[in-house]
Structures are given as structure tokens and as C-alpha cells.
Design a protein around this motif. Structure first.
Motif, short mmCIF file in Angstrom:
data_model
loop_
_atom_site.label_atom_id
_atom_site.label_comp_id
_atom_site.label_asym_id
_atom_site.label_seq_id
_atom_site.Cartn_x
_atom_site.Cartn_y
_atom_site.Cartn_z
N ALA A 182 0.84 -1.21 0.00
CA ALA A 182 0.00 0.00 0.00
C ALA A 182 0.87 1.25 0.00
N ARG A 183 1.92 1.27 0.80
CA ARG A 183 2.81 2.45 0.84
C ARG A 183 3.55 2.63 -0.48
N HIS A 184 4.00 1.53 -1.06
CA HIS A 184 4.70 1.60 -2.34
C HIS A 184 3.78 2.16 -3.42
N LEU A 185 2.55 1.68 -3.47
CA LEU A 185 1.59 2.16 -4.46
C LEU A 185 1.21 3.61 -4.21
N ARG A 186 1.05 4.00 -2.95
CA ARG A 186 0.77 5.40 -2.61
C ARG A 186 1.91 6.30 -3.09
N ASP A 187 3.15 5.89 -2.84
CA ASP A 187 4.31 6.68 -3.26
C ASP A 187 4.36 6.82 -4.78
N ALA A 188 4.09 5.72 -5.48
CA ALA A 188 4.07 5.78 -6.95
C ALA A 188 2.96 6.71 -7.43
N LEU A 212 -6.69 -3.70 -1.98
CA LEU A 212 -5.48 -2.91 -1.74
C LEU A 212 -5.74 -1.43 -1.98
N LEU A 213 -6.46 -1.11 -3.05
CA LEU A 213 -6.79 0.29 -3.33
C LEU A 213 -7.71 0.88 -2.28
N HIS A 214 -8.84 0.23 -2.06
CA HIS A 214 -9.87 0.78 -1.17
C HIS A 214 -9.42 0.84 0.29
N ALA A 215 -8.89 -0.24 0.81
CA ALA A 215 -8.60 -0.32 2.24
C ALA A 215 -7.14 -0.05 2.58
N GLY A 216 -6.25 -0.05 1.58
CA GLY A 216 -4.84 0.18 1.85
C GLY A 216 -4.35 1.52 1.36
N VAL A 217 -4.52 1.81 0.08
CA VAL A 217 -3.93 3.01 -0.52
C VAL A 217 -4.77 4.27 -0.27
N LEU A 218 -6.07 4.20 -0.48
CA LEU A 218 -6.90 5.40 -0.33
C LEU A 218 -6.83 6.00 1.08
N PRO A 219 -6.83 5.20 2.15
CA PRO A 219 -6.66 5.80 3.48
C PRO A 219 -5.31 6.51 3.63
N LEU A 220 -4.25 5.96 3.03
CA LEU A 220 -2.94 6.62 3.09
C LEU A 220 -2.95 7.94 2.33
N LEU A 221 -3.62 7.98 1.18
CA LEU A 221 -3.70 9.23 0.41
C LEU A 221 -4.47 10.30 1.17
N GLU A 222 -5.50 9.89 1.91
CA GLU A 222 -6.29 10.84 2.67
C GLU A 222 -5.49 11.45 3.83
N GLU A 223 -4.45 10.75 4.28
CA GLU A 223 -3.62 11.24 5.38
C GLU A 223 -2.55 12.22 4.92
N GLU A 224 -2.35 12.35 3.61
CA GLU A 224 -1.30 13.22 3.08
C GLU A 224 -1.57 14.67 3.44
#
Length: 130
Positions: free
Chosen positions: A34-40, A60-72
Motif C-alpha cells: 500500500a505504501r509503495h503504491l501510494r508513493d508511486a 489494496l486500493l480501497h482499504a490500503g492506498v486510499l486511506p494513506l492518500l487521505e492522510e497526506e
């Protein structure tokens, strides 16, 4: 048994469907991906996530990456459109889904109700940004 967010007594497996954004607290084991995809996502203009069916791409997108993007922080925040699928629908005229805008049309079509082609006013990605 499907678990509800915040329910620590329930089974974390949500069944044969993808995890939803609200179930991100139950989604475990894919933090590095999730972090790797968020960074990309934040550093590249286009990111394509692909793989065999049922390996967890949507989860992975819904529960892993999107929450990380919202924290940016604000400067790095990005516009997140709905997750879409590039699957040709044989019921649509080939002329609508082929040519230079074919991928765009197919993506936007995945955001419309099942079996319906997007209306002319919704055939632009910009129209979905609201």
C-alpha cells in the motif's frame, strides 16, 4: 461473518468481495504494498495496478492506498476518482469504445450503472471530479 469497523470480536475476513474503504482497520498484511503504491501514485503521472483476478487489487486500493492518500498533507493531496475497470462491454457499440478515447470511455462507463452507457454530459473525466 462480516466484521464491522471497530468490532474487534468479529472475523476480519469480509468474504468473497473486496474490502471497502470503511473496512480499512480490518485490512492487514499489505502495508508495504500500500505504501509503495501510494508513493508511486504521488510521484508518477500514471499508475496502473494490474494482476490476476481475485488477488486483492481492489481491496489494496480501497482499504490500503486510499486511506494513506487521505492522510497526506494538503500540498501532496491528490484528487481521487472512483476505482474503475477497463473491461469492454459487448452491449455498447464498438464505435463508442474504440479509437483515441476508447479507454476513457470504457473507464467512465465502469462508473455508470450496470448496462448503461454514460450520458453525453458524463463522457469526460472532469465531469466525475465533483
Amino acid at each position: 461473518m462480516t466484521a464491522l469497523p471497530g468490532d474487534r470480536t468479529a472475523e476480519p475476513y469480509v468474504g468473497p468481495r473486496p474490502f471497502r474503504r470503511a473496512e480499512s482497520a480490518l485490512f492487514h498484511g499489505r502495508t508495504e504494498e500500500a505504501r509503495h503504491l501510494r508513493d508511486a501514485w504521488l510521484s508518477e503521472r500514471v499508475v496502473v495496478l494490474h494482476g490476476p483476478a481475485a488477488v486483492g487489487k481492489t481491496s489494496l486500493l480501497h482499504a490500503g492506498v486510499l486511506p494513506l492518500l487521505e492522510e497526506e498533507p494538503r500540498p501532496a493531496r491528490t484528487l481521487v476518482l472512483p476505482v474503475g475497470r477497463l473491461i469492454h462491454q459487448p452491449t455498447w457499440p464498438l464505435a463508442l469504445s474504440s479509437g483515441p478515447g476508447g479507454y476513457r470511455f470504457t473507464l467512465i462507463s465502469s462508473w455508470t450503472p450496470a448496462g448503461q452507457a454514460p450520458t453525453p454530459s458524463r463522457r469526460s473525466v472532469r465531469r466525475w471530479r465533483a
